[in-house]
Design a protein around this motif. Structure first.
Motif, PDB file in Angstrom:
ATOM      1  N   ARG A  99      -4.627  -1.548   4.231  1.00 21.38           N
ATOM      2  CA  ARG A  99      -3.292  -0.981   3.972  1.00 21.38           C
ATOM      3  C   ARG A  99      -2.880   0.004   5.084  1.00 21.38           C
ATOM      4  NH1 ARG A  99       1.478  -1.012   1.406  1.00 21.38           N
ATOM      5  NH2 ARG A  99       2.275   1.062   1.072  1.00 21.38           N
ATOM      6  N   VAL A 100      -3.796   0.856   5.491  1.00 20.25           N
ATOM      7  CA  VAL A 100      -3.460   1.859   6.519  1.00 20.25           C
ATOM      8  C   VAL A 100      -3.089   1.164   7.830  1.00 20.25           C
ATOM      9  CG1 VAL A 100      -4.439   3.711   7.944  1.00 20.25           C
ATOM     10  CG2 VAL A 100      -4.812   3.731   5.491  1.00 20.25           C
ATOM     11  N   ARG A 101      -3.835   0.136   8.157  1.00 22.82           N
ATOM     12  CA  ARG A 101      -3.527  -0.579   9.414  1.00 22.82           C
ATOM     13  C   ARG A 101      -2.173  -1.254   9.344  1.00 22.82           C
ATOM     14  NH1 ARG A 101      -8.346  -4.258  11.622  1.00 22.82           N
ATOM     15  NH2 ARG A 101      -6.865  -4.638  13.293  1.00 22.82           N
ATOM     16  N   GLU A 102      -1.896  -1.860   8.179  1.00 22.24           N
ATOM     17  CA  GLU A 102      -0.588  -2.528   8.034  1.00 22.24           C
ATOM     18  C   GLU A 102       0.539  -1.518   8.209  1.00 22.24           C
ATOM     19  OE1 GLU A 102      -1.984  -6.093   5.035  1.00 22.24           O
ATOM     20  OE2 GLU A 102      -0.792  -4.436   4.214  1.00 22.24           O
ATOM     21  N   ASP A 126       0.807  -0.292  11.856  1.00 27.16           N
ATOM     22  CA  ASP A 126       1.432  -1.295  12.732  1.00 27.16           C
ATOM     23  C   ASP A 126       2.931  -1.399  12.462  1.00 27.16           C
ATOM     24  OD1 ASP A 126      -0.930  -1.805  13.980  1.00 27.16           O
ATOM     25  OD2 ASP A 126      -1.408  -3.612  12.839  1.00 27.16           O
ATOM     26  N   LEU A 127       3.277  -1.315  11.168  1.00 26.90           N
ATOM     27  CA  LEU A 127       4.706  -1.378  10.821  1.00 26.90           C
ATOM     28  C   LEU A 127       5.454  -0.189  11.433  1.00 26.90           C
ATOM     29  CD1 LEU A 127       7.017  -2.677   9.178  1.00 26.90           C
ATOM     30  CD2 LEU A 127       6.349  -1.202   7.263  1.00 26.90           C
ATOM     31  N   LEU A 128       4.861   0.969  11.325  1.00 25.09           N
ATOM     32  CA  LEU A 128       5.512   2.166  11.875  1.00 25.09           C
ATOM     33  C   LEU A 128       5.643   2.057  13.392  1.00 25.09           C
ATOM     34  CD1 LEU A 128       6.704   4.977  11.633  1.00 25.09           C
ATOM     35  CD2 LEU A 128       4.391   5.911  11.442  1.00 25.09           C
ATOM     36  N   ALA A 157      -7.552  -1.608  21.445  1.00 27.03           N
ATOM     37  CA  ALA A 157      -7.383  -2.976  20.959  1.00 27.03           C
ATOM     38  C   ALA A 157      -7.168  -2.959  19.449  1.00 27.03           C
ATOM     39  CB  ALA A 157      -8.614  -3.804  21.319  1.00 27.03           C
ATOM     40  N   VAL A 158      -7.820  -2.019  18.771  1.00 29.22           N
ATOM     41  CA  VAL A 158      -7.637  -1.846  17.322  1.00 29.22           C
ATOM     42  C   VAL A 158      -6.965  -0.481  17.139  1.00 29.22           C
ATOM     43  CG1 VAL A 158      -8.820  -1.576  15.115  1.00 29.22           C
ATOM     44  CG2 VAL A 158      -9.718  -3.164  16.833  1.00 29.22           C
ATOM     45  N   ARG A 159      -5.898  -0.453  16.343  1.00 25.89           N
ATOM     46  CA  ARG A 159      -5.173   0.808  16.135  1.00 25.89           C
ATOM     47  C   ARG A 159      -5.125   1.158  14.653  1.00 25.89           C
ATOM     48  NH1 ARG A 159      -0.587  -0.159  20.797  1.00 25.89           N
ATOM     49  NH2 ARG A 159      -2.131  -0.863  22.276  1.00 25.89           N
ATOM     50  N   CYS A 160      -5.125   2.424  14.385  1.00 24.24           N
ATOM     51  CA  CYS A 160      -5.261   2.870  12.996  1.00 24.24           C
ATOM     52  C   CYS A 160      -3.946   3.455  12.484  1.00 24.24           C
ATOM     53  CB  CYS A 160      -6.415   3.854  12.899  1.00 24.24           C
ATOM     54  SG  CYS A 160      -6.113   5.402  13.776  1.00 24.24           S
ATOM     55  N   GLY A 161      -4.049   4.351  11.520  1.00 23.61           N
ATOM     56  CA  GLY A 161      -2.860   4.894  10.861  1.00 23.61           C
ATOM     57  C   GLY A 161      -2.235   6.073  11.594  1.00 23.61           C
ATOM     58  N   ILE A 162      -2.793   6.459  12.723  1.00 23.47           N
ATOM     59  CA  ILE A 162      -2.225   7.576  13.486  1.00 23.47           C
ATOM     60  C   ILE A 162      -1.296   6.987  14.552  1.00 23.47           C
ATOM     61  CG2 ILE A 162      -2.711   9.586  14.932  1.00 23.47           C
ATOM     62  CD1 ILE A 162      -5.442   9.794  13.610  1.00 23.47           C
ATOM     63  N   ARG A 219       2.910  13.282  16.243  1.00 27.36           N
ATOM     64  CA  ARG A 219       1.889  12.489  15.555  1.00 27.36           C
ATOM     65  C   ARG A 219       2.354  12.217  14.125  1.00 27.36           C
ATOM     66  NH1 ARG A 219      -3.937  15.045  14.259  1.00 27.36           N
ATOM     67  NH2 ARG A 219      -2.629  16.281  12.871  1.00 27.36           N
ATOM     68  N   ALA A 220       2.601  10.957  13.825  1.00 26.04           N
ATOM     69  CA  ALA A 220       2.955  10.558  12.455  1.00 26.04           C
ATOM     70  C   ALA A 220       1.774   9.745  11.938  1.00 26.04           C
ATOM     71  CB  ALA A 220       4.224   9.723  12.457  1.00 26.04           C
ATOM     72  N   SER A 221       1.125  10.223  10.909  1.00 23.61           N
ATOM     73  CA  SER A 221      -0.103   9.556  10.460  1.00 23.61           C
ATOM     74  C   SER A 221       0.040   9.141   9.006  1.00 23.61           C
ATOM     75  CB  SER A 221      -1.303  10.496  10.650  1.00 23.61           C
ATOM     76  OG  SER A 221      -0.992  11.802  10.203  1.00 23.61           O
ATOM     77  N   VAL A 222      -0.107   7.845   8.773  1.00 22.78           N
ATOM     78  CA  VAL A 222       0.131   7.295   7.432  1.00 22.78           C
ATOM     79  C   VAL A 222      -1.187   7.092   6.666  1.00 22.78           C
ATOM     80  CG1 VAL A 222       2.324   6.171   7.968  1.00 22.78           C
ATOM     81  CG2 VAL A 222       0.175   4.956   8.442  1.00 22.78           C
ATOM     82  N   HIS A 223      -1.059   7.136   5.364  1.00 24.38           N
ATOM     83  CA  HIS A 223      -2.203   6.824   4.492  1.00 24.38           C
ATOM     84  C   HIS A 223      -1.763   5.730   3.514  1.00 24.38           C
ATOM     85  CE1 HIS A 223      -6.192   7.338   3.200  1.00 24.38           C
ATOM     86  NE2 HIS A 223      -6.303   8.639   3.313  1.00 24.38           N
ATOM     87  N   TYR A 224      -2.723   5.279   2.713  1.00 26.26           N
ATOM     88  CA  TYR A 224      -2.415   4.116   1.869  1.00 26.26           C
ATOM     89  C   TYR A 224      -1.348   4.400   0.833  1.00 26.26           C
ATOM     90  CZ  TYR A 224      -5.817   6.410  -1.239  1.00 26.26           C
ATOM     91  OH  TYR A 224      -6.485   7.318  -2.020  1.00 26.26           O
ATOM     92  N   TYR A 225      -1.132   5.654   0.481  1.00 25.22           N
ATOM     93  CA  TYR A 225      -0.126   5.949  -0.543  1.00 25.22           C
ATOM     94  C   TYR A 225       1.279   6.044   0.040  1.00 25.22           C
ATOM     95  CZ  TYR A 225      -1.244  10.717   1.079  1.00 25.22           C
ATOM     96  OH  TYR A 225      -1.493  11.830   1.842  1.00 25.22           O
ATOM     97  N   ASN A 226       1.406   5.961   1.363  1.00 25.64           N
ATOM     98  CA  ASN A 226       2.752   5.901   1.960  1.00 25.64           C
ATOM     99  C   ASN A 226       3.322   4.497   1.743  1.00 25.64           C
ATOM    100  OD1 ASN A 226       1.369   8.006   4.384  1.00 25.64           O
ATOM    101  ND2 ASN A 226       3.091   8.589   3.084  1.00 25.64           N
ATOM    102  N   THR A 227       4.632   4.377   1.941  1.00 23.38           N
ATOM    103  CA  THR A 227       5.273   3.087   1.639  1.00 23.38           C
ATOM    104  C   THR A 227       6.124   2.591   2.807  1.00 23.38           C
ATOM    105  OG1 THR A 227       7.235   4.158   0.733  1.00 23.38           O
ATOM    106  CG2 THR A 227       5.464   3.643  -0.831  1.00 23.38           C
ATOM    107  N   GLU A 228       6.459   1.325   2.722  1.00 26.76           N
ATOM    108  CA  GLU A 228       7.333   0.694   3.712  1.00 26.76           C
ATOM    109  C   GLU A 228       8.701   1.380   3.673  1.00 26.76           C
ATOM    110  OE1 GLU A 228       5.295  -0.729   1.584  1.00 26.76           O
ATOM    111  OE2 GLU A 228       4.057  -2.107   2.743  1.00 26.76           O
ATOM    112  N   GLU A 229       9.157   1.769   2.463  1.00 27.64           N
ATOM    113  CA  GLU A 229      10.471   2.432   2.339  1.00 27.64           C
ATOM    114  C   GLU A 229      10.438   3.791   3.052  1.00 27.64           C
ATOM    115  OE1 GLU A 229       8.720   1.167  -0.321  1.00 27.64           O
ATOM    116  OE2 GLU A 229       9.916  -0.655  -0.349  1.00 27.64           O
ATOM    117  N   GLU A 230       9.322   4.481   2.953  1.00 32.87           N
ATOM    118  CA  GLU A 230       9.219   5.776   3.651  1.00 32.87           C
ATOM    119  C   GLU A 230       9.312   5.578   5.164  1.00 32.87           C
ATOM    120  OE1 GLU A 230       6.589   8.733   0.818  1.00 32.87           O
ATOM    121  OE2 GLU A 230       5.501   7.293   2.040  1.00 32.87           O
ATOM    122  N   ILE A 231       8.699   4.497   5.627  1.00 34.95           N
ATOM    123  CA  ILE A 231       8.759   4.222   7.071  1.00 34.95           C
ATOM    124  C   ILE A 231      10.202   3.954   7.487  1.00 34.95           C
ATOM    125  CG2 ILE A 231       8.104   2.511   8.844  1.00 34.95           C
ATOM    126  CD1 ILE A 231       5.315   2.466   7.536  1.00 34.95           C
TER     127      ILE A 231
END
Ligand code: PLP
Length: 412
Positions: free
Chosen positions: A297-300, A303-305, A322-327, A373-385
């Motif tokens: 979820r964090v990666r998704e 990447d969306l952000l 090559a791999v990016r996280c929620g930050i 730095r905008a760092s997302v966690h699993y409880y964030n949402t697509e709508e928030e983005i």
């Protein structure tokens, strides 16, 4: 991404996190929002301390206080006696690092995205002992080059010390590949996993690190002023902590002390007991979702952000690897990062700013004096983005189109 990872119930996660209703919290790399069970565990313990006495509360709740060792061991796949509960990640890292007996000519190999406090410690030890600090170059994705590290290895390398995920960006360093090199060479491998634990599955055996430090308040969603240190059992007795007290050692006769045989030798006597209870609960809570589900979820969301920000045009995303996280790190053309943060904050959106001092080898070399730095966690949402990006659009007052440029005409 694997398809057999269970998906995470975001609505449930948000209902456990009442602050989600009040803020868009994209500062999880600073400190994430505690879920309700963690908050309650901490508050209940403090309440009990105030009601019956702090030492008495500790005795009564000993099982809950001690649970953090078992929980942490499950989380990172080690034994409970390889875990020390610490006041933060920095002190955890320091207690291990300053236990290593460096001498003139020893080589410390580290990475470009190294965290500020770690690098200050290398500089101090280098000045004191004559050890050398050497920075492993990055490969083409901007992550630590495993091949370059391999070429740098020789019998003078005393320590490989890497930051897994830097404070200031989405990079995830290839830590298991680095672990193989450390293992083959029999060199101590210290991993700063402050931003990765809680965000992704971490298995110290699979990574092959000998020492790992992390914090409670970031992706683990624990209380502030909590941290963890892991030291591999076979290494513990070889590392004499720089400080000892009556908790880390026993005063056995007038002229003799004995240091504890387990990782608690790196702790000290007085500690944040309510935080210890809370961190145990936070780890159980994370394990309850599964770290695989959290990571997916964090990666998704990350990447969306990144994608949404890039489409805005006047925003440049700066994440490497090559791999990016929620930050997610970015700059807004023509607007100072502190100003971006301030305006977002007026709109109930939390982000932070990383100045170049946080990572001089990386940000300074890339000519980035600061990034948001905008760092997302699993409880964030697509709508928030989406709302986040809309706020950034209105920051300029320009008509943003996909891939717009500064030539766009201001509309107000
Ligand atoms: C990569 C990294 N290491 C270490 C730390 C220090 O953690 P703490 O503040 O818990 O000491 C941070 C904090 O931002 C970090 O991002």
């Amino acid at each position: 991404m694997t398809t057999d990872v269970p998906s995470l119930d975001v609505a449930l996660a948000r209902s456990d996190t009442p602050a989600c209703e009040k803020v868009i919290h994209f500062n999880n790399a600073g400190a994430a929002l505690m879920p309700q069970p963690v908050l309650e565990a901490v508050v209940n313990h403090v309440q009990l301390e105030a009601t019956i006495g702090a030492y008495e509360a500790n005795e009564r709740e000993l099982e809950k206080v001690e649970h953090v060792y078992d929980a942490a061991a499950r989380l990172i796949n080690c034994a409970p006696d390889e875990i020390a509960f610490m006041e933060n990640a920095t002190r955890a890292w320091d207690m291990a690092f300053y236990s290593i007996p460096f001498k003139q000519g020893d080589r410390i190999l580290t990475a470009k995205a190294e965290y500020v406090s770690n690098y200050i410690a290398y500089l101090q030890v280098a000045q004191r002992t004559g050890a050398q600090i050497e920075v492993i170059p990055n490969e083409e994705h901007g992550q630590t080059s495993v091949e370059a590290l391999r070429q740098m290895m020789d019998e003078r390398v005393k320590l490989i010390s890497i930051t897994h995920v830097p404070s200031h960006g989405g990079l995830v360093n290839p830590v298991a590949e680095i672990g193989e090199i450390a293992r083959d060479a029999g060199v101590v491998y210290l991993l700063d996993a402050c931003q990765s634990v809680g965000q992704m599955p971490i298995d110290v055996k699979a990574i092959g690190c000998d020492i790992l430090s992390t914090t409670g308040r970031k992706y683990l969603r624990g209380p502030r002023a909590t941290g963890l240190l892991y030291v591999k059992r076979s290494l513990i007795e070889q590392l004499e902590p720089p400080f000892l007290d009556m908790h880390a050692a026993r005063w056995v006769t007038k002229d003799r002390f004995e240091i504890l045989p387990d990782a608690r030798r790196f702790e000290n006597w007085e500690m944040f007991c309510a935080g210890k209870v809370g961190l145990g609960v936070a780890i159980d809570y994370a394990l309850g979702w599964s770290l695989e589900a959290i990571w997916t979820r964090v990666r998704e969301l990350g990447d969306l952000l990144r994608g949404s920000l890039s489409n805005l045009g006047l925003i440049t995303v700066h994440d490497l690897g090559a791999v990016r996280c929620g930050i997610v790190s970015f700059t807004a053309q023509g607007v100072d990062s502190d100003e971006v943060k301030r305006i977002l904050s007026e709109n109930r959106i939390n982000v932070s700013v990383s100045p170049e001092e946080i990572s001089r080898l990386d940000l300074s070399e890339r000519n980035l004096p600061h990034v948001v730095r905008a760092s997302v966690h699993y409880y964030n949402t697509e709508e928030e983005i989406e709302e986040f990006c809309n706020r950034l659009k209105s920051l300029y007052g320009w008509r943003f189109k996909s891939h717009s440029s500064l030539d766009d005409t201001p509309i107000d």
